[in-house]
Motif scaffolding. Sequence first.
Motif, PDB file in Angstrom:
ATOM      1  N   ALA A   1      -4.581   0.518  -3.943  1.00 56.95           N
ATOM      2  CA  ALA A   1      -3.066   0.938  -3.589  1.00 56.95           C
ATOM      3  C   ALA A   1      -2.195  -0.339  -3.686  1.00 56.95           C
ATOM      4  O   ALA A   1      -1.088  -0.278  -4.248  1.00 56.95           O
ATOM      5  CB  ALA A   1      -3.156   1.680  -2.072  1.00 56.95           C
TER       6      ALA A   1
ATOM      7  N   LEU B   1       3.022   7.127   4.668  1.00 57.81           N
ATOM      8  CA  LEU B   1       3.539   8.190   3.863  1.00 57.81           C
ATOM      9  C   LEU B   1       4.981   8.490   4.199  1.00 57.81           C
ATOM     10  O   LEU B   1       5.779   9.344   3.517  1.00 57.81           O
ATOM     11  CB  LEU B   1       2.779   9.513   4.318  1.00 57.81           C
ATOM     12  CG  LEU B   1       1.164   9.567   3.891  1.00 57.81           C
ATOM     13  CD1 LEU B   1       0.814  10.998   4.476  1.00 57.81           C
ATOM     14  CD2 LEU B   1       1.270   9.366   2.608  1.00 57.81           C
TER      15      LEU B   1
ATOM     16  N   SER C   1       2.814  16.389  -3.016  1.00 58.69           N
ATOM     17  CA  SER C   1       2.901  16.331  -4.381  1.00 58.69           C
ATOM     18  C   SER C   1       3.045  17.609  -4.960  1.00 58.69           C
ATOM     19  O   SER C   1       4.068  17.667  -6.018  1.00 58.69           O
ATOM     20  CB  SER C   1       1.686  15.645  -4.997  1.00 58.69           C
ATOM     21  OG  SER C   1       1.781  14.443  -4.605  1.00 58.69           O
TER      22      SER C   1
ATOM     23  N   ILE D   1      -1.229  14.310   0.920  1.00 59.64           N
ATOM     24  CA  ILE D   1      -0.437  13.735  -0.120  1.00 59.64           C
ATOM     25  C   ILE D   1      -0.681  14.748  -1.305  1.00 59.64           C
ATOM     26  O   ILE D   1       0.325  14.969  -1.944  1.00 59.64           O
ATOM     27  CB  ILE D   1      -1.244  12.528  -0.606  1.00 59.64           C
ATOM     28  CG1 ILE D   1      -1.104  11.383   0.438  1.00 59.64           C
ATOM     29  CG2 ILE D   1      -0.765  11.933  -1.854  1.00 59.64           C
ATOM     30  CD1 ILE D   1      -1.681  10.053   0.144  1.00 59.64           C
TER      31      ILE D   1
ATOM     32  N   GLU E   1       0.768  -1.183  -0.016  1.00 63.58           N
ATOM     33  CA  GLU E   1       0.030  -0.020  -0.026  1.00 63.58           C
ATOM     34  C   GLU E   1       0.863   1.135  -0.040  1.00 63.58           C
ATOM     35  O   GLU E   1       0.627   2.208  -0.786  1.00 63.58           O
ATOM     36  CB  GLU E   1      -0.936   0.033   1.247  1.00 63.58           C
ATOM     37  CG  GLU E   1      -1.660   1.374   1.012  1.00 63.58           C
ATOM     38  CD  GLU E   1      -2.815   1.151   2.497  1.00 63.58           C
ATOM     39  OE1 GLU E   1      -3.482   2.060   2.716  1.00 63.58           O
ATOM     40  OE2 GLU E   1      -2.804   0.282   3.273  1.00 63.58           O
TER      41      GLU E   1
ATOM     42  N   LEU F   1      -7.677  10.561  -1.926  1.00 62.90           N
ATOM     43  CA  LEU F   1      -6.447  10.831  -1.411  1.00 62.90           C
ATOM     44  C   LEU F   1      -6.624  11.969  -0.349  1.00 62.90           C
ATOM     45  O   LEU F   1      -7.402  12.950  -0.755  1.00 62.90           O
ATOM     46  CB  LEU F   1      -5.524  11.190  -2.385  1.00 62.90           C
ATOM     47  CG  LEU F   1      -5.166   9.921  -3.374  1.00 62.90           C
ATOM     48  CD1 LEU F   1      -4.310  10.488  -4.356  1.00 62.90           C
ATOM     49  CD2 LEU F   1      -4.495   8.691  -2.814  1.00 62.90           C
TER      50      LEU F   1
ATOM     51  N   LEU G   1      -3.970   2.651  -9.259  1.00 60.90           N
ATOM     52  CA  LEU G   1      -4.500   3.180  -8.099  1.00 60.90           C
ATOM     53  C   LEU G   1      -6.077   3.272  -7.959  1.00 60.90           C
ATOM     54  O   LEU G   1      -6.428   2.991  -6.782  1.00 60.90           O
ATOM     55  CB  LEU G   1      -3.604   4.182  -7.459  1.00 60.90           C
ATOM     56  CG  LEU G   1      -4.051   4.831  -6.048  1.00 60.90           C
ATOM     57  CD1 LEU G   1      -3.932   3.863  -5.036  1.00 60.90           C
ATOM     58  CD2 LEU G   1      -3.299   6.225  -5.711  1.00 60.90           C
TER      59      LEU G   1
ATOM     60  N   PHE H   1       2.265   6.710  -6.798  1.00 62.93           N
ATOM     61  CA  PHE H   1       1.377   7.818  -7.236  1.00 62.93           C
ATOM     62  C   PHE H   1       2.191   9.172  -7.006  1.00 62.93           C
ATOM     63  O   PHE H   1       2.189  10.300  -8.225  1.00 62.93           O
ATOM     64  CB  PHE H   1       0.147   7.879  -6.442  1.00 62.93           C
ATOM     65  CG  PHE H   1      -0.417   9.209  -6.376  1.00 62.93           C
ATOM     66  CD1 PHE H   1      -1.640   9.413  -7.507  1.00 62.93           C
ATOM     67  CD2 PHE H   1      -0.483  10.265  -5.578  1.00 62.93           C
ATOM     68  CE1 PHE H   1      -2.504  10.438  -7.514  1.00 62.93           C
ATOM     69  CE2 PHE H   1      -1.116  11.554  -5.628  1.00 62.93           C
ATOM     70  CZ  PHE H   1      -2.057  11.635  -6.708  1.00 62.93           C
ATOM     71  N   PHE H   2       2.957   9.372  -5.944  1.00 56.98           N
ATOM     72  CA  PHE H   2       3.585  10.569  -5.882  1.00 56.98           C
ATOM     73  C   PHE H   2       4.753  10.818  -6.894  1.00 56.98           C
ATOM     74  O   PHE H   2       4.765  11.993  -7.617  1.00 56.98           O
ATOM     75  CB  PHE H   2       4.288  10.633  -4.342  1.00 56.98           C
ATOM     76  CG  PHE H   2       5.187  11.719  -4.197  1.00 56.98           C
ATOM     77  CD1 PHE H   2       4.829  12.924  -3.607  1.00 56.98           C
ATOM     78  CD2 PHE H   2       6.699  11.380  -4.268  1.00 56.98           C
ATOM     79  CE1 PHE H   2       5.748  13.934  -3.374  1.00 56.98           C
ATOM     80  CE2 PHE H   2       7.592  12.518  -3.937  1.00 56.98           C
ATOM     81  CZ  PHE H   2       7.058  13.791  -3.584  1.00 56.98           C
TER      82      PHE H   2
ATOM     83  N   TYR I   1       1.320   4.360  -3.002  1.00 58.74           N
ATOM     84  CA  TYR I   1       1.171   5.997  -2.781  1.00 58.74           C
ATOM     85  C   TYR I   1       2.342   6.417  -3.256  1.00 58.74           C
ATOM     86  O   TYR I   1       2.308   7.670  -3.745  1.00 58.74           O
ATOM     87  CB  TYR I   1       0.668   6.128  -1.358  1.00 58.74           C
ATOM     88  CG  TYR I   1      -0.836   5.988  -1.211  1.00 58.74           C
ATOM     89  CD1 TYR I   1      -1.838   6.414  -1.720  1.00 58.74           C
ATOM     90  CD2 TYR I   1      -1.210   4.907   0.084  1.00 58.74           C
ATOM     91  CE1 TYR I   1      -3.019   6.370  -1.362  1.00 58.74           C
ATOM     92  CE2 TYR I   1      -2.491   4.601   0.325  1.00 58.74           C
ATOM     93  CZ  TYR I   1      -3.433   5.188  -0.385  1.00 58.74           C
ATOM     94  OH  TYR I   1      -4.652   4.955  -0.253  1.00 58.74           O
TER      95      TYR I   1
END
Length: 400
Positions: free
Chosen positions: A226, A155, A104, A100, A26, A96, A221, A33-34, A30
């Motif tokens: 995730a 995170l 980003s 986050i 998971e 989200l 995602l 994604f970032f 993320y």
Amino acid sequence: MFRGTIIAQIIAVLVGIYLAKLYGEEAYGYLGFFISITSIASIIGTLQLDNCIITSNTKEESTNWFNFILIIIPIIIIFLFILLHLFSKLIIFERLNSIIFLLSLVGSVVITYNLTHQSLFTFQKKFSILSNSKIFAAIFNVLFQYILYAFYNILGLIIGLLISQLVLLSYNFYINNKHIKSINFKEVKKGFKSNNTLIKFLLPSNIINSFANNLMPILILTFFGAEKAGVYFFSIKILATPLFLISSSISQVYFRESSELVVKKNDELFSITKKIVISNLIIMLSFLLIINTLGIYILNLYFENQWKDLNSFILILSFLILAKSSFNPISSLIIVLNKNLIGLMFNCYLFLINVVAIYYGTLYNNILYTVIILSLFGGIGYYIMLYYFFNHLKYDKINV
């Protein structure tokens, strides 16, 4: 340059595997994604004018572009994220949280600044600084990610990466402090006219290319969750390590040298390009054979019951990574030979493949369909591009 890149990648891979077991799927979803968001934003943030830093004819011209780009980066990226926020409820970001989203935004500005500094170092041929910065960034990255797991078990990977990039940015500004000067806007305006194909063709081409290369973690995602996004991102990270190693070591040097050869000794450009491609393919093919046999066995023992579908993802995506390794390190030929329109058409094709892949994956509710379509047709596209540029270098007259 090569020394710094290989050390950085060894650190990233070895410690990264440990962090993957520590954080789980998971958190990597993320992180994917970032990285995807910041990668796309970094392309848009410079308007691709960072290429002008490298291809400038004089030190003054290069420095002027450098300072102009530093000014426009935060303006463009903040505007981009405002648009992203306005459309966020229509896409995926409702899943989200605002943290986050904010990370980003900050990460996009910081990473784009660092890439701009790298362009200036490349123009100055300060490859030792680029080499050392890669090592320091890799060490700080895994160090902060490990420390932050105790505080942010989801995170921590993102925050650790962001902190390491901030440290790198401080180092870059310290080295380039003497190059921070006032901007000659008349020269910038003149430069826009002489480099108008960068905006007309290269910018939309690279935006589409960035979407094509970075959209999949975001889409997975969105439609598969995730954990699946994490497995996909981790598979790509393992497979693309030597590709990144080769590209980072060769692409910037090749960009600079090919720009000179195409004018002075364009007859040598084909033979040099051919040697690079053959060497890359041999290295990547050897690696892929090892990772799909012994490597998979070791990873399964280490992860135990974690990271399901990792075996399948690595095997399927190997074809795409091998194809990428044949073309990516020499992709600067698109700019050097002024083939930006060809690049735009190719990147539109890659983007379309992503859309088709995710469509059929969600249609049959099977992520493997998505990965197979992406790898097969994406890989074929890269080989077609390689064939086109080989033909052009060998048979066609080069016009610049």
